[in-house]
Motif scaffolding. Sequence first.
Motif, PDB file in Angstrom:
ATOM      1  N   ALA A  15       1.878  14.635   0.651  1.00  0.00           N
ATOM      2  CA  ALA A  15       2.652  15.618  -0.103  1.00  0.00           C
ATOM      3  C   ALA A  15       2.865  15.172  -1.540  1.00  0.00           C
ATOM      4  CB  ALA A  15       3.982  15.881   0.592  1.00  0.00           C
ATOM      5  N   LYS A  16       3.024  13.859  -1.714  1.00  0.00           N
ATOM      6  CA  LYS A  16       3.277  13.372  -3.067  1.00  0.00           C
ATOM      7  C   LYS A  16       1.992  13.091  -3.827  1.00  0.00           C
ATOM      8  CE  LYS A  16       7.794  11.371  -2.090  1.00  0.00           C
ATOM      9  NZ  LYS A  16       8.628  10.167  -2.045  1.00  0.00           N
ATOM     10  N   ASN A  17       0.877  13.376  -3.229  1.00  0.00           N
ATOM     11  CA  ASN A  17      -0.400  13.130  -3.898  1.00  0.00           C
ATOM     12  C   ASN A  17      -0.727  14.302  -4.816  1.00  0.00           C
ATOM     13  OD1 ASN A  17      -3.034  12.689  -4.628  1.00  0.00           O
ATOM     14  ND2 ASN A  17      -3.825  12.464  -2.535  1.00  0.00           N
ATOM     15  N   PRO A  18      -0.803  14.094  -6.148  1.00  0.00           N
ATOM     16  CA  PRO A  18      -1.028  15.218  -7.058  1.00  0.00           C
ATOM     17  C   PRO A  18      -2.414  15.826  -6.933  1.00  0.00           C
ATOM     18  CG  PRO A  18      -1.059  13.136  -8.260  1.00  0.00           C
ATOM     19  CD  PRO A  18      -0.640  12.817  -6.869  1.00  0.00           C
ATOM     20  N   LEU A  19      -3.339  15.097  -6.320  1.00  0.00           N
ATOM     21  CA  LEU A  19      -4.693  15.628  -6.188  1.00  0.00           C
ATOM     22  C   LEU A  19      -4.893  16.404  -4.892  1.00  0.00           C
ATOM     23  CD1 LEU A  19      -6.628  12.477  -7.430  1.00  0.00           C
ATOM     24  CD2 LEU A  19      -6.081  14.545  -8.711  1.00  0.00           C
ATOM     25  N   TYR A  20      -3.855  16.461  -4.077  1.00  0.00           N
ATOM     26  CA  TYR A  20      -4.012  17.141  -2.778  1.00  0.00           C
ATOM     27  C   TYR A  20      -3.642  18.612  -2.899  1.00  0.00           C
ATOM     28  CZ  TYR A  20      -2.979  18.671   1.950  1.00  0.00           C
ATOM     29  OH  TYR A  20      -2.922  19.383   3.113  1.00  0.00           O
ATOM     30  N   THR A  21      -4.513  19.500  -2.397  1.00  0.00           N
ATOM     31  CA  THR A  21      -4.212  20.934  -2.390  1.00  0.00           C
ATOM     32  C   THR A  21      -3.635  21.303  -1.044  1.00  0.00           C
ATOM     33  OG1 THR A  21      -6.346  21.071  -3.497  1.00  0.00           O
ATOM     34  CG2 THR A  21      -5.183  23.142  -3.091  1.00  0.00           C
ATOM     35  N   PRO A  22      -2.396  21.815  -0.999  1.00  0.00           N
ATOM     36  CA  PRO A  22      -1.807  22.186   0.296  1.00  0.00           C
ATOM     37  C   PRO A  22      -2.642  23.249   0.981  1.00  0.00           C
ATOM     38  CG  PRO A  22      -0.140  22.194  -1.418  1.00  0.00           C
ATOM     39  CD  PRO A  22      -1.451  22.016  -2.117  1.00  0.00           C
ATOM     40  N   GLY A  23      -2.800  23.111   2.291  1.00  0.00           N
ATOM     41  CA  GLY A  23      -3.588  24.078   3.038  1.00  0.00           C
ATOM     42  C   GLY A  23      -5.017  23.643   3.253  1.00  0.00           C
ATOM     43  N   THR A  24      -5.398  22.493   2.708  1.00  0.00           N
ATOM     44  CA  THR A  24      -6.752  21.989   2.935  1.00  0.00           C
ATOM     45  C   THR A  24      -6.672  20.742   3.810  1.00  0.00           C
ATOM     46  OG1 THR A  24      -6.638  20.615   0.965  1.00  0.00           O
ATOM     47  CG2 THR A  24      -7.551  22.823   0.712  1.00  0.00           C
ATOM     48  N   PRO A  25      -7.754  20.423   4.509  1.00  0.00           N
ATOM     49  CA  PRO A  25      -7.741  19.217   5.328  1.00  0.00           C
ATOM     50  C   PRO A  25      -7.466  17.973   4.486  1.00  0.00           C
ATOM     51  CG  PRO A  25      -9.629  20.582   5.875  1.00  0.00           C
ATOM     52  CD  PRO A  25      -8.990  21.193   4.675  1.00  0.00           C
ATOM     53  N   ILE A  26      -6.770  17.025   5.117  1.00  0.00           N
ATOM     54  CA  ILE A  26      -6.370  15.815   4.396  1.00  0.00           C
ATOM     55  C   ILE A  26      -7.537  14.847   4.333  1.00  0.00           C
ATOM     56  CG2 ILE A  26      -4.805  13.840   4.469  1.00  0.00           C
ATOM     57  CD1 ILE A  26      -2.916  15.615   6.114  1.00  0.00           C
ATOM     58  N   ARG A  27      -7.871  14.387   3.122  1.00  0.00           N
ATOM     59  CA  ARG A  27      -8.948  13.407   2.983  1.00  0.00           C
ATOM     60  C   ARG A  27      -8.416  12.223   2.202  1.00  0.00           C
ATOM     61  NH1 ARG A  27     -12.319  16.141   5.434  1.00  0.00           N
ATOM     62  NH2 ARG A  27     -13.007  18.233   4.951  1.00  0.00           N
ATOM     63  N   CYS A  28      -7.521  11.487   2.816  1.00  0.00           N
ATOM     64  CA  CYS A  28      -6.921  10.350   2.134  1.00  0.00           C
ATOM     65  C   CYS A  28      -7.065   9.140   3.024  1.00  0.00           C
ATOM     66  CB  CYS A  28      -5.443  10.664   1.860  1.00  0.00           C
ATOM     67  SG  CYS A  28      -4.524   9.287   1.216  1.00  0.00           S
ATOM     68  N   GLU A  29      -7.887   8.191   2.578  1.00  0.00           N
ATOM     69  CA  GLU A  29      -8.158   7.017   3.420  1.00  0.00           C
ATOM     70  C   GLU A  29      -6.905   6.216   3.715  1.00  0.00           C
ATOM     71  OE1 GLU A  29     -11.496   7.856   4.710  1.00  0.00           O
ATOM     72  OE2 GLU A  29     -10.598   5.923   5.253  1.00  0.00           O
ATOM     73  N   LEU A  30      -6.045   6.086   2.689  1.00  0.00           N
ATOM     74  CA  LEU A  30      -4.820   5.307   2.874  1.00  0.00           C
ATOM     75  C   LEU A  30      -3.946   5.912   3.963  1.00  0.00           C
ATOM     76  CD1 LEU A  30      -3.544   4.252  -0.660  1.00  0.00           C
ATOM     77  CD2 LEU A  30      -4.109   2.770   1.244  1.00  0.00           C
ATOM     78  N   PHE A  31      -3.853   7.235   3.961  1.00  0.00           N
ATOM     79  CA  PHE A  31      -3.045   7.898   4.969  1.00  0.00           C
ATOM     80  C   PHE A  31      -3.633   7.659   6.350  1.00  0.00           C
ATOM     81  CE2 PHE A  31      -0.124  10.668   6.814  1.00  0.00           C
ATOM     82  CZ  PHE A  31      -0.750  11.650   7.561  1.00  0.00           C
ATOM     83  N   ASN A  32      -4.957   7.812   6.460  1.00  0.00           N
ATOM     84  CA  ASN A  32      -5.609   7.600   7.751  1.00  0.00           C
ATOM     85  C   ASN A  32      -5.370   6.192   8.264  1.00  0.00           C
ATOM     86  OD1 ASN A  32      -6.587  10.164   7.543  1.00  0.00           O
ATOM     87  ND2 ASN A  32      -8.672   9.577   6.965  1.00  0.00           N
ATOM     88  N   THR A  33      -5.531   5.210   7.367  1.00  0.00           N
ATOM     89  CA  THR A  33      -5.331   3.817   7.785  1.00  0.00           C
ATOM     90  C   THR A  33      -3.893   3.577   8.208  1.00  0.00           C
ATOM     91  OG1 THR A  33      -6.708   3.374   5.851  1.00  0.00           O
ATOM     92  CG2 THR A  33      -6.002   1.478   7.147  1.00  0.00           C
ATOM     93  N   ALA A  34      -2.949   4.128   7.420  1.00  0.00           N
ATOM     94  CA  ALA A  34      -1.541   3.922   7.759  1.00  0.00           C
ATOM     95  C   ALA A  34      -1.223   4.514   9.120  1.00  0.00           C
ATOM     96  CB  ALA A  34      -0.654   4.555   6.685  1.00  0.00           C
ATOM     97  N   VAL A  35      -1.738   5.706   9.381  1.00  0.00           N
ATOM     98  CA  VAL A  35      -1.484   6.353  10.662  1.00  0.00           C
ATOM     99  C   VAL A  35      -2.104   5.553  11.800  1.00  0.00           C
ATOM    100  CG1 VAL A  35      -2.055   8.369  12.056  1.00  0.00           C
ATOM    101  CG2 VAL A  35      -1.160   8.680   9.776  1.00  0.00           C
ATOM    102  N   ASP A  36      -3.368   5.146  11.606  1.00  0.00           N
ATOM    103  CA  ASP A  36      -4.046   4.345  12.649  1.00  0.00           C
ATOM    104  C   ASP A  36      -3.238   3.110  12.994  1.00  0.00           C
ATOM    105  OD1 ASP A  36      -7.544   4.841  11.657  1.00  0.00           O
ATOM    106  OD2 ASP A  36      -6.120   6.070  12.785  1.00  0.00           O
ATOM    107  N   GLN A  37      -2.841   2.390  11.923  1.00  0.00           N
ATOM    108  CA  GLN A  37      -2.111   1.148  12.130  1.00  0.00           C
ATOM    109  C   GLN A  37      -0.806   1.376  12.871  1.00  0.00           C
ATOM    110  OE1 GLN A  37      -1.273  -0.626   8.390  1.00  0.00           O
ATOM    111  NE2 GLN A  37      -2.449  -2.470   8.820  1.00  0.00           N
ATOM    112  N   TYR A  38      -0.084   2.388  12.447  1.00  0.00           N
ATOM    113  CA  TYR A  38       1.217   2.634  13.059  1.00  0.00           C
ATOM    114  C   TYR A  38       1.065   3.064  14.509  1.00  0.00           C
ATOM    115  CZ  TYR A  38       5.656   4.624  14.241  1.00  0.00           C
ATOM    116  OH  TYR A  38       6.816   4.912  14.893  1.00  0.00           O
ATOM    117  N   VAL A  39       0.088   3.924  14.768  1.00  0.00           N
ATOM    118  CA  VAL A  39      -0.070   4.440  16.129  1.00  0.00           C
ATOM    119  C   VAL A  39      -0.506   3.343  17.090  1.00  0.00           C
ATOM    120  CG1 VAL A  39      -1.535   5.937  17.518  1.00  0.00           C
ATOM    121  CG2 VAL A  39      -0.431   6.837  15.503  1.00  0.00           C
TER     122      VAL A  39
END
Lengths: 108, 169
Positions: B142-166
């Motif tokens: 949400a705080k990523n200025p390059l992210y367009t709401p309503g489109t699939p998320i393509r953020c490696e950092l987010f994916n890694t953070a989620v993987d690690q936490y899960v």
Amino acid sequence: MDTNDSLRVASLWHSMHAISQQLSPTTGCSGIELLEADTFDLHCFQSLTVCEPGTQHMEALLKVVYELYTDYVLKNPFYEMEMPIRCELFDINLTQAVQKDRVALLGR
Amino acid sequence: MQFFGGSEISPSPPTPTTTTGNNAHMIYIFNRNGVCLLYREWNRPLHTLNPQQDHKLMFGLLFSLKSLAAKMDPTSADKGNLGVPQLPGQGCSFHSFRTNSYKLSFMETPSGIKFILVTNPRTSDLRETLKYIYNLYVEYVAKNPLYTPGTPIRCELFNTAVDQYVRSI
């Protein structure tokens, strides 16, 4: 909730039960057993022949309800499968069982 | 009613409830229009449908279950008919269901973002876990200025953070 609503809810539940089996990540899924919401829990007890969406009570009570169902409904020679249950004795015994369970729960 | 305390990531995530290892099967994130923003799987032996159908089915299932929960709520006065779209937070919403082979935990934010986590059936209540993942979403997406709401998320950092936490659940 009137009869029509009950029918709608029942058919909706049946479909969702089937969909939940489709979405399972592993094999051997037998559908939704428990649905937890903010204000209530919904238990589903599945017999071997028929799917019974449960009441908002615990599993022991559901088994009792199923026993009543077999005694009053299935053994009734005038009962046709899939029709709504209109048997006074069944209703009376059902309410009695629910009251007993409520009393037991408060007594604990 | 749902509420979210604090907007920054809490320093200590919820403690793991069962043994470490693969407890979680997959995660879905949908927005209010049904667009699948994120789908990650870690342990899924069985694929019944192709991904598009799978996402649509999942979204449809959740929509119907929410509607059912609102209708069957014993504490509220009689609500409208089944199928009437509910606003996020309006009426009673379910937060999880369990089958014999998996447990699905669900959380909807006030902005309509739905978080779904599919785990093994013995996990306990995962509402705090989902709130933590929502905080991760806020920070990385949400705080990523390059992210367009309503489109699939393509953020490696987010994916890694989620993987690690899960993996630590």
